[in-house]
Design a protein around this motif. Structure first.
Motif, mmCIF file in Angstrom:
data_model
loop_
_atom_site.group_PDB
_atom_site.id
_atom_site.type_symbol
_atom_site.label_atom_id
_atom_site.label_comp_id
_atom_site.label_asym_id
_atom_site.label_seq_id
_atom_site.Cartn_x
_atom_site.Cartn_y
_atom_site.Cartn_z
ATOM 1 N N LEU A 210 0.829 -1.202 0.000
ATOM 2 C CA LEU A 210 0.000 0.000 0.000
ATOM 3 C C LEU A 210 0.861 1.249 0.000
ATOM 4 N N PHE A 211 1.776 1.337 0.945
ATOM 5 C CA PHE A 211 2.591 2.544 1.057
ATOM 6 C C PHE A 211 3.591 2.664 -0.092
ATOM 7 N N ARG A 212 3.987 1.524 -0.638
ATOM 8 C CA ARG A 212 4.854 1.572 -1.820
ATOM 9 C C ARG A 212 4.131 2.207 -2.993
ATOM 10 N N ASN A 213 2.926 1.725 -3.271
ATOM 11 C CA ASN A 213 2.163 2.258 -4.394
ATOM 12 C C ASN A 213 1.830 3.730 -4.196
ATOM 13 N N VAL A 214 1.413 4.081 -2.990
ATOM 14 C CA VAL A 214 1.080 5.480 -2.712
ATOM 15 C C VAL A 214 2.316 6.352 -2.826
ATOM 16 N N GLY A 215 3.448 5.879 -2.272
ATOM 17 C CA GLY A 215 4.685 6.663 -2.350
ATOM 18 C C GLY A 215 5.160 6.863 -3.774
ATOM 19 N N LEU A 216 5.144 5.796 -4.569
ATOM 20 C CA LEU A 216 5.550 5.926 -5.966
ATOM 21 C C LEU A 216 4.598 6.832 -6.742
ATOM 22 N N ALA A 217 3.302 6.724 -6.426
ATOM 23 C CA ALA A 217 2.333 7.600 -7.088
ATOM 24 C C ALA A 217 2.613 9.060 -6.762
ATOM 25 N N PHE A 218 2.944 9.348 -5.512
ATOM 26 C CA PHE A 218 3.290 10.714 -5.124
ATOM 27 C C PHE A 218 4.504 11.204 -5.916
ATOM 28 N N ALA A 219 5.502 10.334 -6.043
ATOM 29 C CA ALA A 219 6.719 10.722 -6.756
ATOM 30 C C ALA A 219 6.433 11.025 -8.218
ATOM 31 N N VAL A 220 5.627 10.178 -8.845
ATOM 32 C CA VAL A 220 5.306 10.382 -10.261
ATOM 33 C C VAL A 220 4.443 11.633 -10.435
ATOM 34 N N VAL A 221 3.476 11.825 -9.545
ATOM 35 C CA VAL A 221 2.648 13.028 -9.612
ATOM 36 C C VAL A 221 3.513 14.271 -9.484
ATOM 37 N N PHE A 222 4.492 14.220 -8.601
ATOM 38 C CA PHE A 222 5.390 15.367 -8.427
ATOM 39 C C PHE A 222 6.154 15.651 -9.715
ATOM 40 N N LEU A 223 6.692 14.613 -10.356
ATOM 41 C CA LEU A 223 7.472 14.809 -11.574
ATOM 42 C C LEU A 223 6.597 15.349 -12.711
ATOM 43 N N VAL A 224 5.404 14.784 -12.864
ATOM 44 C CA VAL A 224 4.517 15.248 -13.927
ATOM 45 C C VAL A 224 4.106 16.702 -13.690
ATOM 46 N N CYS A 225 3.759 17.011 -12.465
ATOM 47 C CA CYS A 225 3.373 18.396 -12.153
ATOM 48 C C CYS A 225 4.538 19.349 -12.366
ATOM 49 N N MET A 226 5.747 18.909 -12.051
ATOM 50 C CA MET A 226 6.917 19.768 -12.272
ATOM 51 C C MET A 226 7.104 20.060 -13.751
ATOM 52 N N ILE A 227 6.835 19.064 -14.580
ATOM 53 C CA ILE A 227 7.002 19.261 -16.020
ATOM 54 C C ILE A 227 5.930 20.193 -16.577
ATOM 55 N N LEU A 228 4.696 20.027 -16.117
ATOM 56 C CA LEU A 228 3.584 20.766 -16.706
ATOM 57 C C LEU A 228 3.274 22.073 -15.970
ATOM 58 N N ILE A 229 3.322 22.073 -14.653
ATOM 59 C CA ILE A 229 3.097 23.323 -13.920
ATOM 60 C C ILE A 229 4.380 24.134 -13.862
ATOM 61 N N ALA A 230 5.504 23.429 -13.783
ATOM 62 C CA ALA A 230 6.825 24.054 -13.926
ATOM 63 C C ALA A 230 7.102 25.113 -12.870
ATOM 64 N N ASN A 231 6.666 24.881 -11.641
ATOM 65 C CA ASN A 231 7.026 25.769 -10.543
ATOM 66 C C ASN A 231 7.098 24.946 -9.271
ATOM 67 N N ILE A 232 8.269 24.912 -8.644
ATOM 68 C CA ILE A 232 8.507 24.027 -7.521
ATOM 69 C C ILE A 232 7.611 24.348 -6.336
ATOM 70 N N ILE A 233 7.370 25.635 -6.071
ATOM 71 C CA ILE A 233 6.566 26.007 -4.906
ATOM 72 C C ILE A 233 5.120 25.558 -5.092
ATOM 73 N N THR A 234 4.552 25.850 -6.257
ATOM 74 C CA THR A 234 3.169 25.449 -6.520
ATOM 75 C C THR A 234 3.021 23.938 -6.503
ATOM 76 N N VAL A 235 3.975 23.254 -7.108
ATOM 77 C CA VAL A 235 3.905 21.792 -7.138
ATOM 78 C C VAL A 235 3.982 21.220 -5.728
ATOM 79 N N LEU A 236 4.850 21.741 -4.887
ATOM 80 C CA LEU A 236 4.958 21.253 -3.519
ATOM 81 C C LEU A 236 3.677 21.503 -2.735
ATOM 82 N N LEU A 237 3.053 22.651 -2.959
ATOM 83 C CA LEU A 237 1.797 22.933 -2.271
ATOM 84 C C LEU A 237 0.683 21.999 -2.755
ATOM 85 N N VAL A 238 0.650 21.740 -4.060
ATOM 86 C CA VAL A 238 -0.340 20.789 -4.596
ATOM 87 C C VAL A 238 -0.092 19.399 -4.017
#
Length: 870
Positions: free
Chosen positions: A689-717
């Motif tokens: 459970l925590f593996r899947n959730v953790g990996l999902a968080f990591a991937v969501v962070f990377l995708v948001c960084m690419i598309l939103i392209a702002n570290i502060i906003t992505v971290l808040l999201v």
């Protein structure tokens, strides 16, 4: 006996079979040879990962099925005396009468050339030797009614006591019949025990009768006449016994009751779709004859159906197998697809008058897609990534639904982008042609003007005037942060305490014979746990007999194993050698009554299997055609019921260690039971459970960084997503739920929905200009209602499940209720407050556009909400 009736019943329901991890198979993870090479490589990696974690359970399951295919089904009856005693002549007479009624059941089967053949109980039962195999205290009197009617109370107790001392013999089967009694009371000089104690029994409150039915192809998909026999068995038992209570169970019970409950509750999901359609009709447009979007709402539902068809079709084309939980796919796609629809409609409505001026409808739609497309792309990619990560799980049902959902997200994005925009285009043309919203073939009066109140729906007015004003107040911001931290603290407290557990009766609703049977079985037959076998391959049994003969004693010393129920053919064989008076047999043994050599071992074994005491072991030994070599064999072991996952894990590890200590190798000696899949699942389910959730968080962070392209906003999201998921898991603990495959699937699937709530607001904030507080007001005005409506539709889709009696669907309701509440709070309340304090500057392109507008129109003072902020 090859499988306990409860495990047989469990496997009858496809969902539960998948949930207890037993359906892990290479075929579920492999693709057809004609598919793309890179997809085959992905499949191979998934398969390798699954086998790496479940190597023993998967391999042992396949080998045991290859050596001893399970070809029997079990039905069982429990008779209670309603607080009285079943060890009376009257009770036993009533029991043997029920036994006769069961044995008188006859069914018809299709014979050769389409003829119909009548089959008696003797023809459908599972044989051990020449007779039908069954278990009951009635075997003490050979199931003879005349004999039983003449018994006295003392004779009954004496027979039971003698069986405790010497063992009851039927077809050469020496067993302790006390195990078929429940609620046993013993005399003052004895002691009560779940297994019967040591003693003189005075009374018992319950007795059990077990019957075994033969199948010839697949016990999970038996011949029609077998299912018919089981149904008649259930009907016969339902008639009851006067003065006594009868509880009964068949293999088909789990499918009939458990599966029937799930199928019956599917109607609630249909009600959910109707609620969503009504909500879309009311809130997607304005409530007047011109601006209502009734057909757009129906078109949106069609889009969801199309995306689901794309998901199923494309996944099937690639060779992925559908799992039992894939029936919930329409509602996952509904929650995500409806959110996209609201975003598109909001983007169109927020186009400025300058952008709309002089443009055709198609050009306005193009502007809408230009502004809203990025926002939808962000959420679609994050959702797809979250589901793709979930597809790497070792849980078959979760892997299947995640794969189908990932392709469904692609379908939703494509259909929304290319089909839903077309629906919107035609709807806007209808509107400009001044035609009725529903009866678009009819024109409205030329002087028709929509009511001003209907031009701006309630939720839009709320976010435009109330929410933006209230959230700008400092005391409110402080309260929001405090509430968010408090919710997170509560969630964290629950998350660290939540346990992992799974019980088969969770899938059975109350108020039926199956549920009643489970409860009475727990009350009177707590020692009835899970059947297991120690399997042996083509080893030298003669040379290793001392090691093998020690196994029953060593396994019986474990507190989780019922020592009295261990049954090993080798022990019985050597016992026969020591007790027989046959001179020819004695001459073939040494001074210790052990066969003189390996050849004599096999010869005497074949002789033993022909004796009454050895007939029952014929099905536990496989030999070559010449009957000269043992190719495989097995020993029966019985695990007690466990109340905690840690007990099951300990039982699994210790029993495996004892069998491994024999030194024959895992491929030649191993213990296997279907319960081992559940126990082995317990060892990894929390980590999974925590593996899947953790990996999902990591991937969501990377995708948001690419598309939103702002570290502060992505971290808040991402902070909003983390807060929401921790709170969901934590509240589930306080709600009385545990970590199991059902909750794990729900939690992993909910990540895709949680991301949407925050990502739209974060991206909208980056596209707004002005001060931080002004930008928060703009993004809430533009996106607040759309995000809120998306969350509400998700909630409405699952709302009817509050009436569900199914554990699966009721768990879905609880999880997605929490997801909607916590996700909307963090996305629409906490995130705007955080952005007003810590939000970064807007995109550079937005700043330049703002500067250009100020340069070309310095006197412009009105601040129209531009579609740019969408």
């Amino acid at each position: 006996m090859a499988d306990d009736e409860k495990k047989n019943g469990e496997t009858e329901l496809e969902l539960v079979k998948d949930l207890d991890m037993s359906s892990i198979d290479e075929e579920d993870d492999s693709f057809n040879a004609c598919n793309f090479v890179f997809l085959e490589q992905i499949s191979d990696r998934i398969t390798s990962f699954v086998q790496g974690v479940f190597h023993r359970a998967v391999g042992d399951a396949r080998m045991s099925e290859q050596w001893f295919p399970a070809m029997l089904r079990v039905v069982r009856v429990i008779i209670t005396a309603d607080g009285g005693d079943v060890l009376t002549p009257e009770a036993l007479t009533r029991a043997v009468e029920l036994d006769e009624s069961i044995k008188n059941i006859a069914v018809q089967s299709e014979g050769e050339n389409g003829t119909t053949v009548d089959l008696s109980f003797a023809q459908v039962c599972y044989h051990a030797g020449p007779q039908c195999m069954q278990m009951s205290i009635l075997q003490l009197w050979q199931y003879d009614k005349a004999t039983i009617q003449k018994l006295t109370k003392q004779q009954i107790l004496t027979a039971i006591h003698q069986s405790k001392s010497s063992g009851s013999s039927r077809m050469g089967m020496s067993v302790d019949v006390v195990q078929y009694l429940g609620g046993v009371e013993v005399s003052s000089n004895g002691s009560s025990s779940a297994s019967g104690g040591q003693t003189e029994i005075e009374s018992a409150e319950a007795m059990s009768m077990t019957y075994f039915i033969q199948t010839y192809e697949n016990r999970l998909n038996p011949e029609p006449y077998v299912l018919e026999w089981e149904q008649r068995f259930l009907d016969t038992c339902s008639e009851g016994i006067e003065g006594y209570s009868v509880y009964y169970l068949a293999v088909r019970s789990f499918s009939d009751i458990g599966g029937g409950t799930i199928k019956g509750d599917l109607r609630f999901l249909g009600v959910g779709y109707i609620l969503v359609i009504l909500y879309l009709t009311i809130n997607l447009g304005n409530l007047n004859f011109l601006e209502s979007k009734f057909w757009v709402a129906l078109g949106g539902i069609v889009c969801i159906v199309m995306s689901m068809a794309f998901s199923v079709g494309f996944s099937s084309l690639l060779g992925f197998a559908a799992g039992p939980l894939n029936r919930l796919l329409p509602f996952l796609l509904l929650g995500i697809g409806v959110d996209n629809m609201f975003v598109f409609v909001a983007a169109y409505d927020n186009l400025s008058s300058e952008e709309k001026k002089g443009l055709e409808v198609s050009e306005k739609i193009a502007l809408m897609v230009k502004h809203a497309g990025v926002s939808i792309l962000i959420t679609s990619l994050t959702d797809f990534s979250a589901f793709a990560i979930g597809a790497s799980t070792i849980i078959p049902s979760l892997r299947s639904v995640c794969l189908f959902s990932a392709f469904g997200i692609v379908g939703v994005f494509l259909v929304t982008l290319f089909f839903f925009t077309g629906i919107l285009t035609y709807d806007q043309k209808r509107k400009e042609a001044n035609r009725y919203a529903c009866l678009f073939c009819c024109k409205l009066p030329s002087d028709y003007s929509p009511n001003e109140c209907s031009k701006r729906p309630l939720f839009y007015r709320f976010f435009d005037h109330i929410a933006t004003t209230v959230l700008a107040l400092l005391p409110v911001k402080i309260v929001v942060v405090v509430v968010a931290l408090l919710l997170f603290a509560i969630g964290l407290a629950g998350t660290v305490q939540i346990e992992q557990d799974y019980q088969e009766d969770w899938f059975i609703p109350e108020g039926n014979y199956f549920y009643d049977y489970i409860q009475i079985s727990k009350q009177y037959f707590q020692s009835d746990g899970d059947e297991a076998f120690v399997f042996f391959g083509a080893v030298d049994y003669y040379a290793n007999d001392e090691k093998l003969l020690r196994l029953p004693e060593e396994l019986g010393a474990m507190p989780q194993i019922a020592s009295s129920r261990i049954d090993f053919w080798l022990t019985a064989y050597y016992g026969w050698l020591n007790q027989t008076t046959d001179a020819s047999v004695i001459d073939s043994t040494d001074s210790k009554r052990r066969p003189k050599d390996a050849d004599e071992f096999i010869r005497l074994l074949n002789l033993f299997l022909q004796r009454p005491s050895g007939m029952k072991y014929e099905r536990d030994i496989n030999m070559n055609e010449e009957q000269t070599v043992i190719t495989s064999s097995r020993m029966l072991v019985w695990f007690y019921k466990t109340s905690k996952s840690s007990e099951g894990i300990e039982a699994m590890d210790n029993s495996r260690a004892i069998v491994d200590s024999v030194g024959l190798g895992n491929e030649n000696a191993f213990i296997y039971s279907r319960i081992l899949f559940t126990w082995e699942g317990f060892t990894v389910i929390r980590a999974e459970l925590f593996r899947n959730v953790g990996l999902a968080f990591a991937v969501v962070f990377l995708v948001c960084m690419i598309l939103i392209a702002n570290i502060i906003t992505v971290l808040l999201v991402l902070c909003c997503v983390v807060f929401t998921m921790v709170e969901v898991v934590g509240v589930l603990y306080f709600w009385g739920l545990t970590i199991n495959v059902v909750t794990t699937i729900n939690i992993v699937l909910s990540i895709g929905l949680v991301v949407d709530y925050a990502a739209h607001i974060g991206h909208s904030f980056m596209l707004a200009s002005g001060s931080k507080q002004q930008r928060v007001r703009k993004c809430l005005r533009a996106m607040g209602a759309a995000v809120f409506n998306g969350g509400i539709t998700t909630f409405l889709a699952f709302l009817p499940l509050i009436m569900s009696k199914s554990f699966v669907f009721s768990t879905f309701f609880k999880v997605f209720l929490l997801v909607a509440f916590c996700g909307l709070f963090h996305g629409l309340v906490f995130l705007p407050v955080a952005l007003s304090w810590f939000g970064p500057a807007p995109y550079l392109s937005v700043q330049r556009q703002k500067e250009k507008q100020q340069y070309t129109a310095p006197t412009h003072t009105s601040e129209k909400i531009s579609a740019t902020v969408v």
